[in-house]
Design a protein around this motif. Structure first.
Motif, mmCIF file in Angstrom:
data_model
loop_
_atom_site.group_PDB
_atom_site.id
_atom_site.type_symbol
_atom_site.label_atom_id
_atom_site.label_comp_id
_atom_site.label_asym_id
_atom_site.label_seq_id
_atom_site.Cartn_x
_atom_site.Cartn_y
_atom_site.Cartn_z
ATOM 1 N N MET A 1 13.922 9.922 -8.951
ATOM 2 C CA MET A 1 14.224 9.165 -7.756
ATOM 3 C C MET A 1 13.000 9.130 -6.836
ATOM 4 S SD MET A 1 17.245 9.502 -4.928
ATOM 5 C CE MET A 1 16.893 11.095 -4.268
ATOM 6 N N PHE A 2 12.278 10.211 -6.730
ATOM 7 C CA PHE A 2 11.154 10.250 -5.813
ATOM 8 C C PHE A 2 10.044 9.295 -6.234
ATOM 9 C CE2 PHE A 2 13.215 14.350 -5.024
ATOM 10 C CZ PHE A 2 13.452 14.192 -3.680
ATOM 11 N N ASP A 3 9.926 9.037 -7.536
ATOM 12 C CA ASP A 3 8.904 8.105 -7.985
ATOM 13 C C ASP A 3 9.161 6.710 -7.421
ATOM 14 O OD1 ASP A 3 7.636 10.080 -9.430
ATOM 15 O OD2 ASP A 3 8.663 9.599 -11.295
ATOM 16 N N VAL A 4 10.420 6.283 -7.437
ATOM 17 C CA VAL A 4 10.732 4.950 -6.925
ATOM 18 C C VAL A 4 10.570 4.906 -5.411
ATOM 19 C CG1 VAL A 4 13.243 5.200 -6.653
ATOM 20 C CG2 VAL A 4 12.274 2.974 -7.144
ATOM 21 N N ILE A 5 10.919 5.968 -4.725
ATOM 22 C CA ILE A 5 10.730 6.034 -3.274
ATOM 23 C C ILE A 5 9.239 5.962 -2.950
ATOM 24 C CG2 ILE A 5 11.043 7.424 -1.189
ATOM 25 C CD1 ILE A 5 13.669 6.349 -2.334
ATOM 26 N N ASP A 6 8.425 6.732 -3.656
ATOM 27 C CA ASP A 6 6.979 6.702 -3.453
ATOM 28 C C ASP A 6 6.425 5.313 -3.737
ATOM 29 O OD1 ASP A 6 6.950 9.364 -2.740
ATOM 30 O OD2 ASP A 6 6.377 10.065 -4.744
ATOM 31 N N PHE A 7 6.921 4.688 -4.810
ATOM 32 C CA PHE A 7 6.467 3.342 -5.164
ATOM 33 C C PHE A 7 6.800 2.355 -4.049
ATOM 34 C CE2 PHE A 7 7.280 -0.874 -6.849
ATOM 35 C CZ PHE A 7 6.083 -1.142 -7.483
ATOM 36 N N LEU A 8 8.041 2.375 -3.588
ATOM 37 C CA LEU A 8 8.454 1.455 -2.520
ATOM 38 C C LEU A 8 7.675 1.709 -1.231
ATOM 39 C CD1 LEU A 8 12.305 1.421 -3.144
ATOM 40 C CD2 LEU A 8 10.670 -0.417 -3.638
ATOM 41 N N GLN A 9 7.387 2.963 -0.946
ATOM 42 C CA GLN A 9 6.611 3.298 0.244
ATOM 43 C C GLN A 9 5.194 2.732 0.116
ATOM 44 O OE1 GLN A 9 6.281 7.488 1.063
ATOM 45 N NE2 GLN A 9 5.158 7.165 2.952
ATOM 46 N N THR A 10 4.594 2.898 -1.039
ATOM 47 C CA THR A 10 3.240 2.397 -1.275
ATOM 48 C C THR A 10 3.204 0.872 -1.158
ATOM 49 O OG1 THR A 10 2.754 4.253 -2.730
ATOM 50 C CG2 THR A 10 1.350 2.316 -2.942
ATOM 51 N N VAL A 11 4.166 0.207 -1.774
ATOM 52 C CA VAL A 11 4.231 -1.258 -1.716
ATOM 53 C C VAL A 11 4.459 -1.719 -0.281
ATOM 54 C CG1 VAL A 11 5.620 -3.252 -2.406
ATOM 55 C CG2 VAL A 11 4.940 -1.564 -4.110
ATOM 56 N N GLY A 12 5.323 -1.027 0.442
ATOM 57 C CA GLY A 12 5.618 -1.400 1.819
ATOM 58 C C GLY A 12 4.436 -1.229 2.755
ATOM 59 N N GLN A 13 3.507 -0.361 2.405
ATOM 60 C CA GLN A 13 2.348 -0.107 3.255
ATOM 61 C C GLN A 13 1.162 -1.011 2.925
ATOM 62 O OE1 GLN A 13 1.630 4.079 2.698
ATOM 63 N NE2 GLN A 13 3.183 4.668 4.183
ATOM 64 N N ASP A 14 1.260 -1.777 1.848
ATOM 65 C CA ASP A 14 0.155 -2.619 1.400
ATOM 66 C C ASP A 14 0.491 -4.088 1.646
ATOM 67 O OD1 ASP A 14 -1.893 -3.949 0.103
ATOM 68 O OD2 ASP A 14 -1.824 -2.677 -1.676
ATOM 69 N N ALA A 15 -0.197 -4.716 2.582
ATOM 70 C CA ALA A 15 0.090 -6.104 2.963
ATOM 71 C C ALA A 15 -0.101 -7.075 1.809
ATOM 72 C CB ALA A 15 -0.794 -6.507 4.126
ATOM 73 N N GLN A 16 -0.890 -6.740 0.816
ATOM 74 C CA GLN A 16 -1.104 -7.635 -0.320
ATOM 75 C C GLN A 16 0.179 -7.877 -1.109
ATOM 76 O OE1 GLN A 16 -4.270 -5.979 -2.634
ATOM 77 N NE2 GLN A 16 -5.811 -6.315 -1.040
ATOM 78 N N TRP A 17 1.096 -6.918 -1.058
ATOM 79 C CA TRP A 17 2.341 -7.061 -1.809
ATOM 80 C C TRP A 17 3.331 -8.008 -1.145
ATOM 81 C CZ3 TRP A 17 2.787 -5.880 -6.650
ATOM 82 C CH2 TRP A 17 1.989 -4.880 -7.190
ATOM 83 N N ALA A 28 3.652 -3.788 -11.951
ATOM 84 C CA ALA A 28 3.432 -2.570 -11.170
ATOM 85 C C ALA A 28 4.584 -1.585 -11.363
ATOM 86 C CB ALA A 28 3.261 -2.915 -9.699
ATOM 87 N N LEU A 29 5.813 -2.094 -11.410
ATOM 88 C CA LEU A 29 6.974 -1.215 -11.633
ATOM 89 C C LEU A 29 6.906 -0.557 -13.010
ATOM 90 C CD1 LEU A 29 9.713 -3.515 -10.089
ATOM 91 C CD2 LEU A 29 9.240 -1.184 -9.362
ATOM 92 N N THR A 30 6.495 -1.320 -14.013
ATOM 93 C CA THR A 30 6.381 -0.781 -15.373
ATOM 94 C C THR A 30 5.277 0.268 -15.444
ATOM 95 O OG1 THR A 30 7.147 -2.880 -16.284
ATOM 96 C CG2 THR A 30 6.025 -1.401 -17.797
ATOM 97 N N GLU A 31 4.147 -0.031 -14.817
ATOM 98 C CA GLU A 31 3.030 0.923 -14.814
ATOM 99 C C GLU A 31 3.392 2.210 -14.084
ATOM 100 O OE1 GLU A 31 -0.295 -1.174 -13.184
ATOM 101 O OE2 GLU A 31 -0.627 -2.324 -15.035
ATOM 102 N N ALA A 32 4.257 2.104 -13.077
ATOM 103 C CA ALA A 32 4.679 3.289 -12.319
ATOM 104 C C ALA A 32 5.802 4.036 -13.037
ATOM 105 C CB ALA A 32 5.143 2.879 -10.927
ATOM 106 N N GLU A 33 6.203 3.510 -14.188
ATOM 107 C CA GLU A 33 7.250 4.112 -15.027
ATOM 108 C C GLU A 33 8.569 4.272 -14.269
ATOM 109 O OE1 GLU A 33 5.682 7.688 -16.785
ATOM 110 O OE2 GLU A 33 4.078 6.609 -17.807
#
Length: 98
Positions: A1-17, A28-33
């Protein structure tokens, strides 16, 4: 669960997304497993589905702190009587003015 939370946090902090296409996000989701069920919910924008998969129930919270200079007291009901008396006085004053 923490991996998806970390992923969403990272995406939310990056304006390019913000305007990234679905395919780039899927890669990106696949690469983040991230688990396939979670990937589907994220790509579909299914907030409720994602919450359910993460075991999160929606909640609502209201915090209304007292002002620092006020003390909290238990109401013994006398405040209602005082309020009624104040309302009666206001009505009498209004009659005298009208």
């Amino acid at each position: 669960m923490f991996d998806v939370i970390d992923f969403l946090q990272t995406v939310g902090q990056d304006a390019q997304w913000r305007h990234a296409d679905t395919e780039a996000l899927a890669v990106a989701l696949t690469e983040a497993e991230i688990d396939p069920e979670l990937r589907v919910a994220i790509l579909a924008g299914d907030e409720q589905g994602l919450q359910a998969l993460l075991g999160q129930d929606p909640f609502c919270c209201l915090i209304n702190p007292a002002k620092p200079d006020e003390e909290q007291e238990e109401c013994d009901g006398s405040c209602e009587e005082e309020e009624e008396n104040d309302n009666d006085k206001d009505k009498e004053n209004d009659k005298g003015r009208g």
